[in-house]
Design an enzyme around this catalytic site. Structure first.
Site, PDB file in Angstrom:
ATOM      1  CG  PHE A 240      -1.854  -1.218   1.242  1.00 15.62           C
ATOM      2  CD1 PHE A 240      -2.793  -1.465   0.254  1.00 15.62           C
ATOM      3  CD2 PHE A 240      -1.704  -2.159   2.258  1.00 15.62           C
ATOM      4  CE1 PHE A 240      -3.583  -2.605   0.274  1.00 15.62           C
ATOM      5  CE2 PHE A 240      -2.493  -3.304   2.279  1.00 15.62           C
ATOM      6  CZ  PHE A 240      -3.430  -3.527   1.290  1.00 15.62           C
ATOM      7  CD  GLU A 244       6.911   4.330  -4.060  1.00 17.52           C
ATOM      8  OE1 GLU A 244       5.702   4.459  -3.801  1.00 17.52           O
ATOM      9  OE2 GLU A 244       7.501   5.087  -4.853  1.00 17.52           O
ATOM     10  NE  ARG A 322       0.704  10.338  -8.132  1.00 15.49           N
ATOM     11  CZ  ARG A 322       0.274  10.010  -9.358  1.00 15.49           C
ATOM     12  NH1 ARG A 322      -0.974  10.295  -9.731  1.00 15.49           N
ATOM     13  NH2 ARG A 322       1.059   9.413 -10.213  1.00 15.49           N
ATOM     14  NE  ARG A 354      -5.428   0.803  -3.062  1.00 12.50           N
ATOM     15  CZ  ARG A 354      -6.077  -0.334  -2.821  1.00 12.50           C
ATOM     16  NH1 ARG A 354      -6.256  -0.733  -1.587  1.00 12.50           N
ATOM     17  NH2 ARG A 354      -6.527  -1.076  -3.796  1.00 12.50           N
ATOM     18  CG  PHE A 356       2.477   8.885  -4.207  1.00 18.97           C
ATOM     19  CD1 PHE A 356       3.250   7.903  -3.613  1.00 18.97           C
ATOM     20  CD2 PHE A 356       3.137   9.953  -4.800  1.00 18.97           C
ATOM     21  CE1 PHE A 356       4.637   7.977  -3.615  1.00 18.97           C
ATOM     22  CE2 PHE A 356       4.534  10.036  -4.803  1.00 18.97           C
ATOM     23  CZ  PHE A 356       5.274   9.049  -4.211  1.00 18.97           C
ATOM     24  CB  THR A 451       4.675  12.954 -10.872  1.00 19.63           C
ATOM     25  OG1 THR A 451       5.256  12.669  -9.604  1.00 19.63           O
ATOM     26  CG2 THR A 451       3.177  12.738 -10.793  1.00 19.63           C
ATOM     27  CB  ALA A 520       2.868   5.485  -9.739  1.00 24.31           C
ATOM     28  CD  GLU A 723      -1.432   4.937  -6.319  1.00 27.70           C
ATOM     29  OE1 GLU A 723      -1.096   4.980  -7.518  1.00 27.70           O
ATOM     30  OE2 GLU A 723      -0.903   5.630  -5.447  1.00 27.70           O
TER      31      GLU A 723
HETATM   32  N1  MTE Z   1      -3.763  -4.072  -3.448  1.00 24.08           N
HETATM   33  C1  MTE Z   1      -3.385  -4.974  -2.514  1.00 24.08           C
HETATM   34  N2  MTE Z   1      -4.122  -6.073  -2.339  1.00 24.08           N
HETATM   35  N3  MTE Z   1      -2.258  -4.779  -1.765  1.00 24.08           N
HETATM   36  C2  MTE Z   1      -1.488  -3.656  -1.893  1.00 24.08           C
HETATM   37  O1  MTE Z   1      -0.484  -3.506  -1.192  1.00 24.08           O
HETATM   38  N4  MTE Z   1      -1.175  -1.518  -3.063  1.00 24.08           N
HETATM   39  C3  MTE Z   1      -1.838  -0.442  -3.787  1.00 24.08           C
HETATM   40  C4  MTE Z   1      -2.604  -0.989  -4.989  1.00 24.08           C
HETATM   41  N5  MTE Z   1      -3.421  -2.091  -4.599  1.00 24.08           N
HETATM   42  C5  MTE Z   1      -1.881  -2.689  -2.867  1.00 24.08           C
HETATM   43  C6  MTE Z   1      -3.026  -2.959  -3.637  1.00 24.08           C
HETATM   44  C7  MTE Z   1      -0.922   0.592  -4.261  1.00 24.08           C
HETATM   45  S1  MTE Z   1      -0.437   1.779  -3.175  1.00 24.08           S
HETATM   46  C8  MTE Z   1      -0.488   0.643  -5.554  1.00 24.08           C
HETATM   47  S2  MTE Z   1       0.496   1.888  -6.095  1.00 24.08           S
HETATM   48  C9  MTE Z   1      -0.873  -0.382  -6.533  1.00 24.08           C
HETATM   49  O2  MTE Z   1      -1.653  -1.419  -5.961  1.00 24.08           O
HETATM   50  C10 MTE Z   1       0.399  -0.963  -7.154  1.00 24.08           C
HETATM   51  O3  MTE Z   1       0.161  -2.014  -7.986  1.00 24.08           O
HETATM   52  P1  MTE Z   1      -0.191  -1.826  -9.545  1.00 24.08           P
HETATM   53  O4  MTE Z   1       0.729  -0.791 -10.074  1.00 24.08           O
HETATM   54  O5  MTE Z   1       0.045  -3.167 -10.077  1.00 24.08           O
HETATM   55  O6  MTE Z   1      -1.615  -1.394  -9.574  1.00 24.08           O
HETATM   56 MO1  MOS Z   2       1.388   3.122  -4.212  1.00 23.53          MO
HETATM   57  S1  MOS Z   2       1.180   4.589  -2.822  1.00 23.53           S
HETATM   58  O1  MOS Z   2       2.055   4.257  -5.369  1.00 23.53           O
HETATM   59  O2  MOS Z   2       2.729   2.297  -3.618  1.00 23.53           O
END
Ligand code: MTE
Ligand code: MOS
Length: 782
Positions: A240, A244, A322, A354, A356, A451, A520, A723
């Site tokens: 989440f 990162e 952002r 999530r 950001f 970004t 992102a 996100e």
């Molecule tokens: N979904 C789950 N189950 N667990 C996670 O940690 N992280 C979120 C989102 N969904 C997350 C999640 C965040 S902060 C981001 S940036 C995106 O997943 C990253 O994955 P993606 O780029 O494949 O969408």
């Molecule tokens: Mo998601 S806050 O960009 O890891």
């Protein structure tokens, strides 16, 4: 799997046929491998950090003698044991791995104890003595700004001419908002395991969203080249954003101990350590001024954001950026001035979460609209709807919108009936004295891309083995969002082979180098497009072999469901035969591909450019019911129309929407981080920090999958979904406001999130209402 052993269409992407995500099967059986499931090597040692008990001070004395004498303790490391730079700052080098002379936040690591067992390490921690001379502690971002404690200079995004715009406004409203932070509460806490390899190489298993960040930082701290460090990540039990940048600390600590001791070292944080030592979503304090004309068009908007960055930069400058990008949410406003300050305080460095920074920016414009609506005595949705972005409208940062905002809004209205729902709420409220409902709309607009333009690149390595099975490696990290399944779908579709013959391997810096973190919401797009390119390259070679063998032009060759077609008709050749023939001809069955989106750029001097490859839009209607005696509430429903482009995996995408919404509602309504004046986190356990559980999720979440047609460069046109849905949760906040106002028209609510039951109760019984009730019959207020 059905009884014939066939995988049904819906379950196609699970080898075992149990769900839309290839991991479902091992998840529910407890077989999925997380950091703590990696079998530890004989002789593994365990680490634990000793962290600062105070938020700011000068270390006068650090005495580890008693701790060192504890049973099982091998060694205690401090800043003096760092062979390279004592530096883990990613964007700005302003954060030490282990405090040297000063501590800057409660929870800042000072020493690392390594012992034979986890228990021994933690027991020794308690015996470390430290004397710290206290320095001034700042926890409030506005105070930090006043004192000049800024991590980077302020930034301002502008469009139009704000100074002249005010004179054209019929209505002008001003206000202040607060949004609190949010604990990530990934189910798997932070952790790492470093194992020495031959010739000084260190392999780090890390629960990280950014394997390269761990590798790069470990190399810097140990003063060894990056090629000496292998980072491997199978999957995370959630990140989440919290992993990162902040997974690096633990990975590097294990690497440091491993480097010195030449032994495997593991550190898996306990929940309370994790909550205490890691940064969270940034709290913001903000000011707004909004101006509308007589037709409710927003002509001018000014916002000042004070971001509580914590004690070091971490990702704060990027998060702040952002906030500015999303400060006008889904609306077109011709005159905008938004300024943001990145304020250094003595809290743990706050980090990605999530959205950001986007949600924090969007909350402020929504509060401004809510305030205008309240003062004008109209529903906020009337203002929202009149100002939705149209295609061609310019964002304050110069990019022109390819907008789906109106499509989402009108579909919402068509499906659910905004006025009708409001009427139902009003009817309910007129009939019920002690229960009140509130409703709010929440349109969203979220830009997809890092970004920081250079981070928008990814690589994928695709191997076809001689038996026809396929292996894929990318830079994407699986953290529950289903990115591995999506990668597998890409290969399955391009090769047209059964998904069961494809394996997505761990994310590993030896296979894929220089990765951007999985963040992102861009991981599926960037890594998916790279996978697509790699698969197509191999496919092209396979087709050429088929063309040569079958003596037809390569353009006439197709592979469909593992069968080779020539000139549209089936041939004797199948996938396996073709793979073997290609191998026999000494033609490569592997490809490493690189993808980077075109046409994205941003000029930091002008604060203008085209930073996003596309935007994701959507609209949600949230309805809540409050109990006006107790202040408790329920979310009745969240009805959404979401812009998916064309979803490539509806089950995963639905899960992302539902999860995001609940997480957003948690942030907005119940999750309350409390630091005391000394900068100590008071809500450092699940007994004091409330997150949504199964009882507090909305009774209904309806997601309508809007297929949108505009060109986007998403993988297979399936827009990023990680996100954006979180921001629908903001609607619950304003719905609660409206419900409170239905009971107490003089509530005088502040825009101060989260809207906890306590705040609801205070709003219900603010002084004026108390007097009114005292005079009314039947209700006795004590
Ligand atoms: N979904 C789950 N189950 N667990 C996670 O940690 N992280 C979120 C989102 N969904 C997350 C999640 C965040 S902060 C981001 S940036 C995106 O997943 C990253 O994955 P993606 O780029 O494949 O969408
Ligand atoms: Mo998601 S806050 O960009 O890891």
């Amino acid at each position: 799997m059905n009884k014939n052993g066939k995988i049904s269409e819906a379950n196609k992407y699970s080898p075992s046929g149990v769900g839309g995500n290839i991991d479902s099967y091992t998840h529910v059986r407890g077989e999925s491998v997380y950091l703590d499931d990696i079998p530890v090597v004989n002789g593994t040692l365990f680490a634990s950090a000793f962290d600062s008990p105070v938020a700011h001070g000068k270390i006068k004395l650090l005495d580890t003698t008693e701790a060192e004498a504890m049973p099982g303790v091998i060694r205690i490391f401090t800043a003096y044991d760092i062979p390279g730079e004592n530096q883990i700052g990613g964007i700005i080098p302003d954060e030490e791995l282990l405090a040297n002379t000063h501590v800057h936040f409660c929870g800042m690591p000072i020493a690392l104890v390594v012992a034979e067992t986890d228990e021994a390490a933690r027991a020794a921690i308690k015996k470390i003595k430290v004397e710290i001379e206290l320095l001034t502690i700042i926890t409030d971002p506005r105070e930090a700004k006043e004192k000049g404690e800024l991590i980077i200079p302020p930034r301002t995004f502008q469009i139009g001419d704000i100074t002249t715009a005010w004179s054209q406004c019929k209505y002008i409203f001003e206000g202040r908002t607060e949004t609190n932070g949010q604990e990530h509460l990934y189910i798997e806490t932070q952790g790492a395991y470093a194992v020495p390899q031959e010739n000084g190489v260190i392999r780090i298993y890390s629960s990280t969203q950014g394997p390269t960040a761990v590798q790069r930082t470990a190399a810097r701290v140990l003063a060894i080249p990056m090629n000496q460090i292998e980072v491997d990540t199978t999957r995370l039990g959630g990140g989440f954003g919290g992993k990162e940048d902040q997974a690096t600390t633990w990975g590097v600590m294990c690497a440091l101990a491993c480097y010195h001791l030449k032994k495997p070292v593991k550190y898996s944080l306990h929940r309370m350590e994790d909550m205490r030592m890691t940064g969270k979503r940034h709290p913001y304090s903000s000011d707004f001024k909004i101006g509308l004309n007589k037709d409710l068009k927003i002509l001018a908007y000014e916002a000042v954001f004070y971001q509580n960055a914590g004690a070091a930069a971490d990702l704060s400058p990027a998060v702040m950026e952002r906030t500015l990008f999303h400060c006008t949410n889904s609306y077109f406003i011709p005159n905008v001035k938004a300024t943001a300050y990145c304020c250094r305080t003595n809290l743990p460095p706050n980090t990605a979460f999530r959205g950001f920074g986007g949600p924090q920016g969007m909350f402020v414009i929504e509060a401004a609209i809510a305030k205008a609506a309240e003062q004008l005595n109209i529903p906020a949705y009337e203002i929202q709807q009149k100002n939705l972005l149209q295609t061609g409208d310019e964002f304050p940062y110069g990019q022109k919108a390819e907008s789906e905002a109106n499509e989402c809004w009108s579909k919402t209205n068509q499906l659910y009936g905004i006025k009708k729902l409001q009427q139902n709420v009003d009817d309910f409220n007129s009939k019920n004295k002690l229960y009140k409902k509130g409703m709010a709309l929440m349109p969203i607009c979220f830009g997809i891309s890092f970004t920081k333009t250079l981070m928008n690149q990814a690589r994928a390595l695709v191997h076809v083995y001689t038996d026809g099975s396929v292996g894929i490696s990318t830079g994407a990290v699986e953290m529950g969002q289903g990115v591995n399944t999506k990668m597998l779908q890409v290969a399955a579709k391009i090769f047209s082979i059964d998904p069961v013959n494809i394996k997505v391997t761990t994310t590993n810096t030896y296979r894929i180098a220089n990765t951007s973190p999985t963040a992102a919401s861009a991981a599926a797009d960037l890594n998916g497009r790279a996978t697509e390119i790699a698969c197509n390259a191999v496919l092209q070679r396979l087709k050429q072999v088929a063309a040569d063998e079958l003596k037809v032009e390569v353009s006439k060759i197709e592979i469909k469901e593992e069968t080779v077609f020539a000139n549209g008709s089936k041939t004797e050749w199948d996938w396996k035969k073709l793979v073997m023939a290609t191998y026999s001809k000494r033609i490569s069955l592997s490809e490493l591909a690189h993808y980077t989106p075109e046409d994205i750029h941003f000029n930091l001097n002008k604060e203008k450019g085209h930073p996003f490859v596309y935007h994701v839009y959507g609209t949600a209607i949230s309805i809540v019911t409050i109990d006006c005696i107790r202040g408790i509430y329920e979310v009745d429903s969240v009805k959404v129309v979401h812009d998916f482009g064309k979803s490539m995996n509806t089950m995963i995408d639905l899960g992302q929407c539902e999860g995001g919404i609940v997480q957003g509602i948690g942030w907005m309504t119940m999750e309350e981080l409390l630091y005391n004046k000394e900068g100590k986190l008071m809500t450092s356990a699940l007994s004091t920090y409330k997150v949504p559980d199964i009882y507090s999720v909305p009774k209904e979440i309806t997601i309508h999958f809007l297929k949108t047609q505009k060109n986007n460069s998403a993988i297979f046109g399936s827009k990023a979904v990680g996100e954006p849905p979180l921001m629908y949760g903001i609607g619950a906040y304003f719905a609660l406001h409206n419900a409170v106002k239905a009971f107490n028209t003089t509530a005088g609510l502040k825009y101060d999130a989260p809207m906890t039951p306590e705040k609801v109760l205070m709003g219900l019984y603010s002084p004026a209402k108390k007097n009114e009730l005292l005079n009314a019959e039947g209700i006795k207020v004590i």
